[in-house]
Design a protein around this motif. Sequence first.
Motif, PDB file in Angstrom:
ATOM      1  N   CYS A 176       8.003   0.288   6.431  1.00  0.00           N
ATOM      2  CA  CYS A 176       8.405  -0.917   5.699  1.00  0.00           C
ATOM      3  C   CYS A 176       7.477  -2.085   6.004  1.00  0.00           C
ATOM      4  O   CYS A 176       7.063  -2.830   5.108  1.00  0.00           O
ATOM      5  N   LEU A 177       7.152  -2.253   7.284  1.00  0.00           N
ATOM      6  CA  LEU A 177       6.205  -3.299   7.661  1.00  0.00           C
ATOM      7  C   LEU A 177       4.854  -3.039   7.011  1.00  0.00           C
ATOM      8  O   LEU A 177       4.178  -3.966   6.551  1.00  0.00           O
ATOM      9  N   GLY A 178       4.460  -1.759   6.971  1.00  0.00           N
ATOM     10  CA  GLY A 178       3.199  -1.406   6.331  1.00  0.00           C
ATOM     11  C   GLY A 178       3.163  -1.834   4.878  1.00  0.00           C
ATOM     12  O   GLY A 178       2.173  -2.405   4.402  1.00  0.00           O
ATOM     13  N   ARG A 179       4.242  -1.573   4.148  1.00  0.00           N
ATOM     14  CA  ARG A 179       4.288  -1.987   2.743  1.00  0.00           C
ATOM     15  C   ARG A 179       4.179  -3.506   2.635  1.00  0.00           C
ATOM     16  O   ARG A 179       3.448  -4.031   1.782  1.00  0.00           O
ATOM     17  N   TYR A 180       4.911  -4.218   3.483  1.00  0.00           N
ATOM     18  CA  TYR A 180       4.874  -5.678   3.461  1.00  0.00           C
ATOM     19  C   TYR A 180       3.449  -6.194   3.658  1.00  0.00           C
ATOM     20  O   TYR A 180       2.961  -7.045   2.904  1.00  0.00           O
ATOM     21  N   VAL A 181       2.759  -5.663   4.666  1.00  0.00           N
ATOM     22  CA  VAL A 181       1.396  -6.113   4.963  1.00  0.00           C
ATOM     23  C   VAL A 181       0.448  -5.727   3.831  1.00  0.00           C
ATOM     24  O   VAL A 181      -0.386  -6.535   3.397  1.00  0.00           O
ATOM     25  N   LEU A 182       0.574  -4.504   3.324  1.00  0.00           N
ATOM     26  CA  LEU A 182      -0.309  -4.061   2.234  1.00  0.00           C
ATOM     27  C   LEU A 182      -0.157  -4.951   1.006  1.00  0.00           C
ATOM     28  O   LEU A 182      -1.157  -5.322   0.369  1.00  0.00           O
ATOM     29  N   GLU A 183       1.075  -5.296   0.664  1.00  0.00           N
ATOM     30  CA  GLU A 183       1.293  -6.141  -0.509  1.00  0.00           C
ATOM     31  C   GLU A 183       0.799  -7.561  -0.273  1.00  0.00           C
ATOM     32  O   GLU A 183       0.245  -8.192  -1.182  1.00  0.00           O
ATOM     33  N   ARG A 184       0.980  -8.070   0.923  1.00  0.00           N
ATOM     34  CA  ARG A 184       0.474  -9.416   1.249  1.00  0.00           C
ATOM     35  C   ARG A 184      -1.041  -9.458   1.175  1.00  0.00           C
ATOM     36  O   ARG A 184      -1.625 -10.455   0.784  1.00  0.00           O
ATOM     37  N   ARG A 185      -1.701  -8.358   1.521  1.00  0.00           N
ATOM     38  CA  ARG A 185      -3.160  -8.310   1.552  1.00  0.00           C
ATOM     39  C   ARG A 185      -3.765  -7.774   0.263  1.00  0.00           C
ATOM     40  O   ARG A 185      -4.982  -7.799   0.085  1.00  0.00           O
ATOM     41  N   GLY A 186      -2.924  -7.224  -0.620  1.00  0.00           N
ATOM     42  CA  GLY A 186      -3.426  -6.650  -1.856  1.00  0.00           C
ATOM     43  C   GLY A 186      -4.271  -5.409  -1.620  1.00  0.00           C
ATOM     44  O   GLY A 186      -5.263  -5.168  -2.324  1.00  0.00           O
ATOM     45  N   GLU A 187      -3.871  -4.585  -0.643  1.00  0.00           N
ATOM     46  CA  GLU A 187      -4.636  -3.397  -0.280  1.00  0.00           C
ATOM     47  C   GLU A 187      -3.759  -2.154  -0.375  1.00  0.00           C
ATOM     48  O   GLU A 187      -2.531  -2.235  -0.487  1.00  0.00           O
ATOM     49  N   THR A 188      -4.398  -0.987  -0.325  1.00  0.00           N
ATOM     50  CA  THR A 188      -3.670   0.282  -0.327  1.00  0.00           C
ATOM     51  C   THR A 188      -3.739   0.972   1.024  1.00  0.00           C
ATOM     52  O   THR A 188      -3.056   1.982   1.237  1.00  0.00           O
ATOM     53  N   SER A 189      -4.540   0.445   1.957  1.00  0.00           N
ATOM     54  CA  SER A 189      -4.647   1.017   3.289  1.00  0.00           C
ATOM     55  C   SER A 189      -5.080  -0.067   4.260  1.00  0.00           C
ATOM     56  O   SER A 189      -5.942  -0.893   3.932  1.00  0.00           O
TER      57      SER A 189
END
Length: 328
Positions: free
Chosen positions: A82-95
């Motif tokens: 869940c944290l990973g999704r949050y960070v990915l969306e904040r950064r606009g990245e897929t990894s």
Amino acid sequence: MNSIEILKTHGSKNDIFIIESPYDRFPEEVDLVQLVRGICDRNGPLGGDGIYFVDHVDGVPEATFFNPDGSRADLCGNGMRCLGRYVLERRGETSTSIMSGRHRFVVRTAPETAGGVRQVSVDLPLVSFAAPRPIVAGSALWVDRSIPVLDSHLTFTALAVPNSHLVAIVDHYDEQELVRVGGIVASDVDQFPIGANVSFVYPVGPDEIFVRTYERGVGLTPSCGSAVVASSAVYSRLAADTQQVSEITVRNAGGMAKVTLRSENGELMPTLEGNATFVYRADVAIDDILDAERESFVQGESFPAEIAAYADLENENRAWLKEKGIYV
């Protein structure tokens, strides 16, 4: 700082809060342990299974996880998705990578399920069957051995992912027995000096298992991400016919996940993939959290489509478990 914004999420029904703030920069008058307990209190207006505090989201994110009782843990695997999704969306990245404690976790966007459930995968630290500190007193290695103080009929394997775990493979699921065993491990510091999560693993197919876990500091929860990985590693090592299974579907009370185990230089490298569902965002006054008599918070955004999509998946999973004679 009078209020904080929280994001409530869940991975396999493990309710995890995400707070974008360093855990150690709250005002001196704020008791962090009480703050965590207040947010996670199931009798309060929020309620959950832990909190990830995260900082430097625009750079190299640094995260710290707290259990509902206010203690810290090395990892929450379901929460890291869940944290990973949050960070990915904040950064606009897929990894990207997230630092938590001594470990770097690689998180990636994973394909949605057919029903539209958002998923994330996370590479976890090496599976260690020889933990840095003994999980069972007096032995650095404990594989498929009985522990009389727990149960004379079951055998347990100790391992770290990096949280400490005790795993038993069973021929039927007995929830009362799991709670009993988990309670002993949580209270007997002489026999289990660093504590451990306890999991029962019930094989339901050549590459599919049911896992239920009694988590230290939490108790019985719908799912535990690191326990899902630990259980898969033990099943792969001990119970899978003639060779190790490298990809395992794991079912539990909270849903489903997939574990991939890669062998590199004789060590197991695990990847955990599963849902990362957003439930709501809310602004919460710190005073309201610390005062048990006050239960007000402002919900700023909810995610009904995500909640509904996961509810359908959860219903399918529970129906499947029922067909197998597993009631949770």
